[in-house]
Design a protein around this motif. Structure first.
Motif, short mmCIF file in Angstrom:
data_model
loop_
_atom_site.label_atom_id
_atom_site.label_comp_id
_atom_site.label_asym_id
_atom_site.label_seq_id
_atom_site.Cartn_x
_atom_site.Cartn_y
_atom_site.Cartn_z
N SER A 149 -60.58 75.70 -7.11
CA SER A 149 -59.31 75.18 -6.65
C SER A 149 -59.52 74.70 -5.22
O SER A 149 -60.33 75.25 -4.48
N ILE A 150 -58.79 73.66 -4.84
CA ILE A 150 -58.93 73.12 -3.49
C ILE A 150 -57.58 73.17 -2.79
O ILE A 150 -56.54 72.82 -3.37
N GLY A 151 -57.60 73.60 -1.56
CA GLY A 151 -56.39 73.65 -0.75
C GLY A 151 -56.55 72.82 0.51
O GLY A 151 -57.66 72.63 1.01
N PHE A 195 -50.51 76.44 5.31
CA PHE A 195 -50.73 75.81 4.01
C PHE A 195 -50.01 74.47 3.94
O PHE A 195 -48.87 74.33 4.40
N VAL A 196 -50.68 73.49 3.33
CA VAL A 196 -50.08 72.19 3.11
C VAL A 196 -49.95 71.90 1.61
O VAL A 196 -48.88 71.58 1.12
N SER A 197 -51.07 72.02 0.89
CA SER A 197 -51.07 71.66 -0.52
C SER A 197 -52.29 72.26 -1.20
O SER A 197 -53.28 72.61 -0.53
N ALA A 198 -52.22 72.39 -2.51
CA ALA A 198 -53.35 72.90 -3.28
C ALA A 198 -53.34 72.30 -4.68
O ALA A 198 -52.28 71.89 -5.18
N ILE A 199 -54.51 72.28 -5.29
CA ILE A 199 -54.64 71.70 -6.62
C ILE A 199 -55.56 72.57 -7.46
O ILE A 199 -56.54 73.13 -6.95
N SER A 200 -55.25 72.67 -8.72
CA SER A 200 -56.04 73.51 -9.63
C SER A 200 -57.37 72.85 -9.97
O SER A 200 -57.60 71.68 -9.66
N ARG A 201 -58.22 73.59 -10.66
CA ARG A 201 -59.58 73.13 -10.96
C ARG A 201 -59.58 71.81 -11.72
O ARG A 201 -60.34 70.91 -11.40
N GLY A 202 -58.70 71.71 -12.70
CA GLY A 202 -58.67 70.50 -13.51
C GLY A 202 -57.73 69.43 -12.98
O GLY A 202 -57.67 68.33 -13.52
N GLY A 203 -57.00 69.76 -11.93
CA GLY A 203 -56.08 68.79 -11.33
C GLY A 203 -54.71 68.73 -11.98
O GLY A 203 -53.88 67.91 -11.59
N ASP A 204 -54.46 69.60 -12.94
CA ASP A 204 -53.19 69.53 -13.67
C ASP A 204 -52.05 70.23 -12.98
O ASP A 204 -50.88 70.02 -13.34
N SER A 205 -52.33 71.04 -11.97
CA SER A 205 -51.28 71.73 -11.23
C SER A 205 -51.45 71.46 -9.74
O SER A 205 -52.55 71.57 -9.21
N GLY A 254 -42.63 65.79 -1.52
CA GLY A 254 -42.03 64.47 -1.63
C GLY A 254 -42.66 63.41 -0.75
O GLY A 254 -42.42 62.21 -0.93
N ARG A 255 -43.49 63.83 0.21
CA ARG A 255 -44.17 62.87 1.10
C ARG A 255 -45.68 62.87 0.90
O ARG A 255 -46.32 61.83 1.06
N PHE A 256 -46.24 64.01 0.57
CA PHE A 256 -47.69 64.15 0.40
C PHE A 256 -48.00 64.30 -1.08
O PHE A 256 -47.22 64.85 -1.85
N ALA A 257 -49.18 63.83 -1.46
CA ALA A 257 -49.65 63.99 -2.84
C ALA A 257 -51.12 64.38 -2.83
O ALA A 257 -51.93 63.74 -2.16
N ILE A 258 -51.44 65.42 -3.59
CA ILE A 258 -52.82 65.88 -3.69
C ILE A 258 -53.38 65.45 -5.04
O ILE A 258 -52.66 65.44 -6.05
N SER A 259 -54.63 65.08 -5.05
CA SER A 259 -55.29 64.70 -6.29
C SER A 259 -56.77 65.02 -6.17
O SER A 259 -57.25 65.32 -5.07
N ARG A 260 -57.48 64.94 -7.28
CA ARG A 260 -58.92 65.19 -7.24
C ARG A 260 -59.62 64.35 -8.30
O ARG A 260 -59.03 64.02 -9.34
N ASP A 261 -60.86 64.02 -8.02
CA ASP A 261 -61.71 63.31 -8.96
C ASP A 261 -62.96 64.16 -9.12
O ASP A 261 -63.86 64.13 -8.26
N ASN A 262 -63.04 64.92 -10.20
CA ASN A 262 -64.17 65.82 -10.39
C ASN A 262 -65.47 65.06 -10.67
O ASN A 262 -66.55 65.64 -10.52
N THR A 263 -65.38 63.81 -11.05
CA THR A 263 -66.61 63.02 -11.25
C THR A 263 -67.21 62.60 -9.91
O THR A 263 -68.39 62.28 -9.84
N LYS A 264 -66.39 62.61 -8.86
CA LYS A 264 -66.85 62.25 -7.53
C LYS A 264 -66.89 63.44 -6.58
O LYS A 264 -67.16 63.28 -5.39
N ASN A 265 -66.60 64.64 -7.10
CA ASN A 265 -66.59 65.86 -6.28
C ASN A 265 -65.72 65.70 -5.04
O ASN A 265 -66.10 66.14 -3.94
N THR A 266 -64.56 65.09 -5.20
CA THR A 266 -63.72 64.77 -4.06
C THR A 266 -62.26 65.08 -4.36
O THR A 266 -61.78 64.83 -5.46
N THR A 267 -61.59 65.60 -3.35
CA THR A 267 -60.16 65.82 -3.38
C THR A 267 -59.51 64.93 -2.34
O THR A 267 -60.08 64.69 -1.28
#
Length: 122
Positions: free
Chosen positions: A32-34, A46-56, A65-78
């Motif tokens: 998980s990445i925070g 704390f600002v934001s966090a995302i689950s391993r698969g990016g679904d949460s 409502g202003r910030f959005a977290i995402s991840r690309d596991n193929t690029k090892n990047t959040t």
């Protein structure tokens, strides 16, 4: 896992930035990445966090409502996309990795990046 945060800079209020957190040296998809931030003279928060698969995704009330977290596991990047920035968003932003589910607590995270400075001018 080692983390490298980037993308900070100086932006006017109302503007946008996208931060990146690149991981190396581990299996990125098990973490998980925070994102946390620390303003001058204040505690890291704390600002934001995302689950391993990016679904949460989870957000602090101050950025919801202003910030959005995402991840690309193929690029090892959040990513942390920050819109409608305010002067109070000025801080050093850190990304962190945890083998536990996403959490708002600093102690849940095992690895930390070096931080990237975001400055929002009024």
């Amino acid at each position: 896992v080692q983390l490298q945060a980037s993308g900070g800079g100086l932006v006017q209020a109302g503007g946008s930035l996208r931060l990146s957190c690149a991981a190396s040296g581990g299996t990125f998809s098990i973490y998980s990445i925070g994102w946390f931030r620390q303003a001058p003279g204040k505690d890291r928060e704390f600002v934001s966090a995302i689950s391993r698969g990016g679904d949460s995704q989870y957000y602090a009330e101050s950025v919801k409502g202003r910030f959005a977290i995402s991840r690309d596991n193929t690029k090892n990047t959040t990513y942390l996309t920050m819109n409608t920035l305010k002067p109070e968003d000025t801080a050093v932003y850190y990304c962190a990795a945890s083998r536990s589910p996403p959490a708002m607590i600093l102690d849940s995270y095992e690895s930390w990046g070096q931080g990237t400075l975001v400055t929002v001018s009024s």
